[in-house]
Enzyme design. Structure first.
Site, PDB file in Angstrom:
ATOM      1  N   THR A  14       0.431  -0.722   0.033  1.00  0.00           N
ATOM      2  CA  THR A  14       0.289  -0.177   0.335  1.00  0.00           C
ATOM      3  C   THR A  14       0.788   1.235   0.299  1.00  0.00           C
ATOM      4  O   THR A  14       2.448   1.328   0.492  1.00  0.00           O
ATOM      5  CB  THR A  14      -0.840  -0.288   1.105  1.00  0.00           C
ATOM      6  OG1 THR A  14      -0.475   0.113   2.782  1.00  0.00           O
ATOM      7  CG2 THR A  14      -1.951  -0.785   1.522  1.00  0.00           C
ATOM      8  N   ASP A  15       0.381   2.364  -0.421  1.00  0.00           N
ATOM      9  CA  ASP A  15       0.420   3.803  -0.144  1.00  0.00           C
ATOM     10  C   ASP A  15       0.753   3.976   0.614  1.00  0.00           C
ATOM     11  O   ASP A  15      -0.351   4.806   1.729  1.00  0.00           O
ATOM     12  CB  ASP A  15       0.599   4.239  -1.656  1.00  0.00           C
ATOM     13  CG  ASP A  15      -0.726   4.809  -2.056  1.00  0.00           C
ATOM     14  OD1 ASP A  15      -1.551   4.881  -1.748  1.00  0.00           O
ATOM     15  OD2 ASP A  15      -0.573   4.967  -2.888  1.00  0.00           O
ATOM     16  N   LYS A  16       1.135   5.878   0.857  1.00  0.00           N
ATOM     17  CA  LYS A  16       0.819   6.845   1.692  1.00  0.00           C
ATOM     18  C   LYS A  16      -0.645   6.950   1.511  1.00  0.00           C
ATOM     19  O   LYS A  16      -1.566   7.128   3.306  1.00  0.00           O
ATOM     20  CB  LYS A  16       0.779   7.990   1.702  1.00  0.00           C
ATOM     21  CG  LYS A  16       1.312   8.750   2.638  1.00  0.00           C
ATOM     22  CD  LYS A  16       2.117  10.476   2.279  1.00  0.00           C
ATOM     23  CE  LYS A  16       2.029  11.312   3.437  1.00  0.00           C
ATOM     24  NZ  LYS A  16       2.922  12.612   3.706  1.00  0.00           N
ATOM     25  N   GLY A  18      -3.112   4.528   1.596  1.00  0.00           N
ATOM     26  CA  GLY A  18      -3.583   3.307   2.304  1.00  0.00           C
ATOM     27  C   GLY A  18      -4.297   2.473   1.183  1.00  0.00           C
ATOM     28  O   GLY A  18      -5.044   1.577   1.266  1.00  0.00           O
ATOM     29  N   ILE A  19      -4.163   2.489  -0.135  1.00  0.00           N
ATOM     30  CA  ILE A  19      -4.282   1.866  -1.020  1.00  0.00           C
ATOM     31  C   ILE A  19      -3.490   1.068  -1.542  1.00  0.00           C
ATOM     32  O   ILE A  19      -2.374   1.886  -1.240  1.00  0.00           O
ATOM     33  CB  ILE A  19      -5.379   2.743  -2.317  1.00  0.00           C
ATOM     34  CG1 ILE A  19      -4.345   3.312  -2.937  1.00  0.00           C
ATOM     35  CG2 ILE A  19      -6.660   3.149  -1.253  1.00  0.00           C
ATOM     36  CD1 ILE A  19      -5.398   4.493  -4.014  1.00  0.00           C
TER      37      ILE A  19
END
Length: 138
Positions: A14-16, A18-19
């Site tokens: 996930t990225d910053k 949250g996905i």
């Protein structure tokens, strides 16, 4: 034939926001393609022992809805195009819990020998050709 692979989204994917980061999908496609080959009877390890390699020549992905950490996903994989020198796999990604369609993609692979020159699978490896041909989804 349609193969179904389960993926649980890991935190590191996930990225910053949250996905799941867009770069993870091609990795999941590789997992799903490997599962497909096992189910269809042409494992990648067996192909390589025969001197058959499948380098990626094209990749496409469309993202419709995001996946989040710890989602359980199902990737449905099929062969969408097959020639004696190329194979194209198509992928559909679904959220298992909600059954939502999240994304779709494809990968196209050349069928080459150890010299990395295209080979005619139908002539050189008819046994593998027949397995691939039998698994093409109409």
């Amino acid at each position: 034939m349609i193969s179904k692979s389960k993926i649980n989204v890991r935190y590191a994917e996930t990225d910053k926001m949250g996905i799941v980061h867009h770069s993870v999908y091609p990795i999941w496609f590789e997992v799903a393609r490997t599962d497909f080959g096992k189910e269809a009877g042409f494992r990648y390890a067996d192909l390589e022992q025969k001197g058959i390699y499948t380098p990626l020549v094209e990749l496409g992905v469309k993202y419709y809805k995001p996946a989040d950490y710890d989602d359980e996903l199902e990737i449905r994989t099929r062969i969408s195009k097959l020639t004696p020198a190329r194979v194209q796999f198509t992928y559909e990604v679904y959220n298992v819990k909600t059954n939502e369609f999240l994304s779709e993609g494809f990968t196209t692979h050349a069928l080459v020998g150890s010299n990395f020159r295209p080979m005619n699978m139908k002539k050189i490896h008819p046994d593998v050709w027949e397995l691939m041909l039998a698994s093409v989804e109409e």
